[in-house]
Scaffold this active site. Structure first.
Site, PDB file in Angstrom:
ATOM      1  N   ILE A 192      -4.594  -7.511  -3.535  1.00 48.87           N
ATOM      2  CA  ILE A 192      -3.768  -7.240  -4.724  1.00 48.87           C
ATOM      3  C   ILE A 192      -4.480  -7.716  -5.985  1.00 48.87           C
ATOM      4  CG2 ILE A 192      -1.571  -7.836  -5.852  1.00 48.87           C
ATOM      5  CD1 ILE A 192      -0.278  -7.856  -3.061  1.00 48.87           C
ATOM      6  N   HIS A 451     -19.239  21.036   6.003  1.00 51.30           N
ATOM      7  CA  HIS A 451     -20.244  20.693   4.991  1.00 51.30           C
ATOM      8  C   HIS A 451     -19.935  21.422   3.693  1.00 51.30           C
ATOM      9  CE1 HIS A 451     -24.107  19.666   3.239  1.00 51.30           C
ATOM     10  NE2 HIS A 451     -24.212  20.951   2.855  1.00 51.30           N
TER      11      HIS A 451
HETATM   12  C1  LIG Z   1       0.976  -4.940  -5.847  1.00 49.16           C
HETATM   13  C2  LIG Z   1       1.100  -4.592  -4.392  1.00 49.16           C
HETATM   14  C3  LIG Z   1       0.379  -3.545  -3.876  1.00 49.16           C
HETATM   15  C4  LIG Z   1       0.495  -3.211  -2.532  1.00 49.16           C
HETATM   16  N1  LIG Z   1      -0.237  -2.163  -2.067  1.00 49.16           N
HETATM   17  C5  LIG Z   1      -0.139  -1.820  -0.775  1.00 49.16           C
HETATM   18  C6  LIG Z   1      -0.856  -0.711  -0.267  1.00 49.16           C
HETATM   19  O1  LIG Z   1      -1.582  -0.031  -0.999  1.00 49.16           O
HETATM   20  N2  LIG Z   1      -0.721  -0.391   1.031  1.00 49.16           N
HETATM   21  C7  LIG Z   1       0.082  -1.121   1.876  1.00 49.16           C
HETATM   22  O2  LIG Z   1       0.164  -0.800   3.059  1.00 49.16           O
HETATM   23  N3  LIG Z   1       0.768  -2.180   1.431  1.00 49.16           N
HETATM   24  C8  LIG Z   1       0.691  -2.542   0.129  1.00 49.16           C
HETATM   25  N4  LIG Z   1       1.412  -3.592  -0.339  1.00 49.16           N
HETATM   26  C9  LIG Z   1       2.262  -4.331   0.620  1.00 49.16           C
HETATM   27  C10 LIG Z   1       3.566  -3.578   0.877  1.00 49.16           C
HETATM   28  O3  LIG Z   1       4.243  -3.400  -0.332  1.00 49.16           O
HETATM   29  C11 LIG Z   1       4.409  -4.340   1.871  1.00 49.16           C
HETATM   30  O4  LIG Z   1       3.675  -4.589   3.046  1.00 49.16           O
HETATM   31  C12 LIG Z   1       5.656  -3.544   2.238  1.00 49.16           C
HETATM   32  O5  LIG Z   1       6.429  -3.271   1.099  1.00 49.16           O
HETATM   33  C13 LIG Z   1       6.503  -4.307   3.255  1.00 49.16           C
HETATM   34  O6  LIG Z   1       7.601  -3.540   3.600  1.00 49.16           O
HETATM   35  P1  LIG Z   1       8.971  -4.212   4.086  1.00 49.16           P
HETATM   36  O7  LIG Z   1       9.925  -3.095   4.257  1.00 49.16           O
HETATM   37  O8  LIG Z   1       8.698  -5.112   5.211  1.00 49.16           O
HETATM   38  O9  LIG Z   1       9.426  -5.144   2.875  1.00 49.16           O
HETATM   39  P2  LIG Z   1       9.760  -4.834   1.358  1.00 49.16           P
HETATM   40  O10 LIG Z   1       9.025  -3.664   0.874  1.00 49.16           O
HETATM   41  O11 LIG Z   1       9.598  -6.119   0.651  1.00 49.16           O
HETATM   42  O12 LIG Z   1      11.285  -4.405   1.372  1.00 49.16           O
HETATM   43  C14 LIG Z   1      12.305  -5.283   1.745  1.00 49.16           C
HETATM   44  C15 LIG Z   1      13.597  -4.817   1.098  1.00 49.16           C
HETATM   45  O13 LIG Z   1      14.673  -5.547   1.658  1.00 49.16           O
HETATM   46  C16 LIG Z   1      15.514  -6.029   0.620  1.00 49.16           C
HETATM   47  N5  LIG Z   1      16.155  -7.252   1.144  1.00 49.16           N
HETATM   48  C17 LIG Z   1      15.585  -8.425   1.479  1.00 49.16           C
HETATM   49  N6  LIG Z   1      16.510  -9.274   1.976  1.00 49.16           N
HETATM   50  C18 LIG Z   1      17.688  -8.608   1.950  1.00 49.16           C
HETATM   51  C19 LIG Z   1      19.006  -8.942   2.339  1.00 49.16           C
HETATM   52  N7  LIG Z   1      19.287 -10.118   2.896  1.00 49.16           N
HETATM   53  N8  LIG Z   1      19.987  -8.023   2.141  1.00 49.16           N
HETATM   54  C20 LIG Z   1      19.719  -6.808   1.617  1.00 49.16           C
HETATM   55  N9  LIG Z   1      18.473  -6.438   1.258  1.00 49.16           N
HETATM   56  C21 LIG Z   1      17.481  -7.324   1.428  1.00 49.16           C
HETATM   57  C22 LIG Z   1      14.578  -6.274  -0.541  1.00 49.16           C
HETATM   58  O14 LIG Z   1      15.274  -6.262  -1.778  1.00 49.16           O
HETATM   59  C23 LIG Z   1      13.639  -5.074  -0.402  1.00 49.16           C
HETATM   60  O15 LIG Z   1      14.163  -3.943  -1.061  1.00 49.16           O
HETATM   61  C24 LIG Z   1       1.349  -3.943  -1.680  1.00 49.16           C
HETATM   62  C25 LIG Z   1       2.102  -4.998  -2.194  1.00 49.16           C
HETATM   63  C26 LIG Z   1       1.987  -5.314  -3.532  1.00 49.16           C
HETATM   64  C27 LIG Z   1       2.823  -6.445  -4.074  1.00 49.16           C
END
Ligand SMILES: Cc1cc2nc3c(=O)[nH]c(=O)nc-3n(C[C@H](O)[C@H](O)[C@H](O)COP(=O)(O)OP(=O)(O)OC[C@H]3O[C@@H](n4cnc5c(N)ncnc54)[C@H](O)[C@@H]3O)c2cc1C
Length: 475
Positions: A192, A451
């Site tokens: 990042i 190619h």
């Molecule tokens: C700047 C940046 C760039 C990135 N680029 C990439 C990339 O290019 N490729 C890649 O693979 N990954 C990338 N990532 C990582 C990627 O964003 C995460 O791995 C991914 O979003 C994880 O998905 P998730 O669903 O586990 O969690 P999240 O995307 O964090 O989603 C979790 C959701 O659950 C909600 N939530 C949490 N707790 C609760 C609760 N108790 N009740 C209700 N809702 C809740 C949150 O509000 C959120 O909306 C990047 C991250 C950042 C910060």
């Protein structure tokens, strides 16, 4: 509102929303609860990835690269555009539009899969129940046969430099800057930090990246990391390795950091500072007392290889469980869990999770690095093909970097593929598929590649592993 579902998913990011959609596709009744809040207080599905991570960062990486190319490369193609101007407001508006379209798309996908999307907070209660807090503060207890925890992660803060949303920013704040800072400090030379540093460097900031580790990108293949370091330094990113931040002072016009490295103690004054030292699981507020779900010492939900928690019927996926914090890893886990809940086969191949870093040149890899293969003691061979020898890369004015394939000497099995160069993130898909099917370098060698394409560089690296490359002298 229906009080009882087959499946409740807590979290609507790239791990949670695919779990909900796949469960819906299986004909199960599904609710997905998500509490994401945008800066204006509005809710949007999509989690970190769509709202504040993968998508907005790639939108800005694309725009900033075009700006950079218009300024420095167009004339090479014989295109004179005069003075190239930057309208950061429009660039940010484009990015915000892409984010909005992507997050709204999830609502449409939910509708098609008959998933009930609930904005608000979810807390797991004992006995396969969830306390749902709606945005107006009302509580409802919902029950389900299966529950998927997909709470994701949030940026880790540095005790010495807490986020203030003004001078000291997390990655989300760094994507939303409305002015190009003259000087930008970044703590952390991870994926990042390097992507954000690249964006603001291309747009004109002087960027200094402080990395506490002595090595650059230690998770990447050493040869790739070395080339990346060289290319990024050439672009003007000032990357200081072994630099530990001792203290920080926020002033009226910036942040002054005191840090030390092998060369002694230093001070660095920057207009803005981005802290990107990693992310932590967002599991606080997720579990009520007595659920039986176990968190490890770092706050990750403990799961087995099928993402089952210690409680039958409760699963956890994505950034809130072990493994790389990547959207595609979370997505595969979400889909696997939904398939398992519906009584179907499901698994994730954790050995083949592709990694991509969207700098210029891009980096991408899958499988083992050369250092890991060497450490395993298994005899191996290596094929490397430089993009300099690729006609397509030269035509694209993008010939820095190389493809590299590491394969076992005994049975020719491909053990790792590493790319640094144009469209590395797209090229790696072929390698993932090949390795998923246990392909050998001979399989790749005998596969025809069009190619002139960049994919020929993978073909040639496979040939080079047996000293049969055609377009580059074999070593
Ligand atoms: C700047 C940046 C760039 C990135 N680029 C990439 C990339 O290019 N490729 C890649 O693979 N990954 C990338 N990532 C990582 C990627 O964003 C995460 O791995 C991914 O979003 C994880 O998905 P998730 O669903 O586990 O969690 P999240 O995307 O964090 O989603 C979790 C959701 O659950 C909600 N939530 C949490 N707790 C609760 C609760 N108790 N009740 C209700 N809702 C809740 C949150 O509000 C959120 O909306 C990047 C991250 C950042 C910060």
């Amino acid at each position: 509102m229906v009080e009882s579902y087959d499946v409740i998913v807590i979290g609507g990011g790239p791990a949670g929303y695919p779990a909900a959609i796949r469960a819906g596709q299986h004909g199960l009744s599904v609710a997905c609860i998500d509490d994401w809040k945008n800066a204006d207080g509005s809710h949007a599905f999509g989690g970190t990835c769509l709202n504040a991570g993968c998508i907005p960062s790639k939108a800005l990486l694309e725009s900033s690269e075009l700006y950079q190319r218009a300024r420095t490369e167009f004339s090479t193609h014989g295109i004179d555009v005069g003075a190239v101007g930057l309208d950061l407001g429009r660039m940010q508006a484009r990015k915000n539009g892409i984010v909005k379209a992507s997050t709204q798309g999830i609502q449409a996908l939910f509708k098609a899969a008959k998933v009930v999307g609930l904005a608000g907070h979810g807390t797991l209660l004992p006995g396969l129940k969830v306390d749902y807090t709606a945005p107006d503060g009302t509580h409802t207890v919902l029950s389900a046969r299966s529950i998927v925890l997909a709470a994701g992660s949030s940026p880790a803060a540095l005790r010495t430099v807490p986020f203030d949303g003004e001078r000291v920013l997390d990655s989300w704040g760094a994507l939303d800057m409305t002015q190009v800072p003259k000087t930008l400090g970044i703590i952390g030379a991870g994926v990042i930090g390097l992507e954000l540093g690249s964006v603001w460097r291309r747009l004109g900031a002087e960027v200094v990246v402080l990395e506490a580790l002595d090595g650059f990108l230690p998770m990447a293949d050493g040869q790739v990391a070395k080339e990346a370091h060289k290319q990024l330094l050439k672009q003007g990113l000032d990357i200081k390795l072994g630099a530990k931040v001792d203290s920080a002072e926020v002033t009226a016009d910036g942040v002054t950091l005191a840090y030390s490295d092998g060369g002694g103690a230093h001070r660095l004054a920057v207009e803005r500072l981005v802290v990107s030292i990693g992310r932590r699981p967002r599991t606080e507020g997720l579990l009520a007392e007595g659920t039986g779900v176990v968190l490890d010492a770092r706050g990750f939900v403990e799961v087995d290889e099928h993402c089952r928690t210690a409680v039958p019927g409760v699963f956890a996926v994505g950034d809130c469980v072990r493994g790389p914090m990547l959207a595609h890893k979370g997505k595969e886990e979400g889909v696997m869990v939904a398939d398992l809940i519906a009584g179907h086969f499901g698994e994730v191949n954790y050995r083949l999770i592709p990694s991509v870093i969207y700098t210029h040149p891009e980096m991408a890899w899958v499988g083992q690095t050369e250092e890991q293969v060497k450490g395993s003691g298994r005899p191996y061979k290596v094929g490397v093909f430089p993009f300099m020898a690729s006609g397509r890369a030269r035509a694209m004015e993008s010939s820095a970097g190389f493809t590299k394939i590491i394969a076992a000497t005994d049975d020719d099995e491909i053990l790792g593929v590493h790319v640094i160069g144009p469209m590395a993130g797209e090229l790696i898909a072929e390698a993932v598929l090949a390795m998923e099917y246990s392909a050998s370098t001979e399989d790749l060698q005998r596969t025809m590649h069009a190619h002139p394409t960049l994919s020929e560089a993978l073909h040639e690296a496979a040939l080079a592993a047996d000293k049969k490359a055609i377009d580059f002298p074999n070593r």
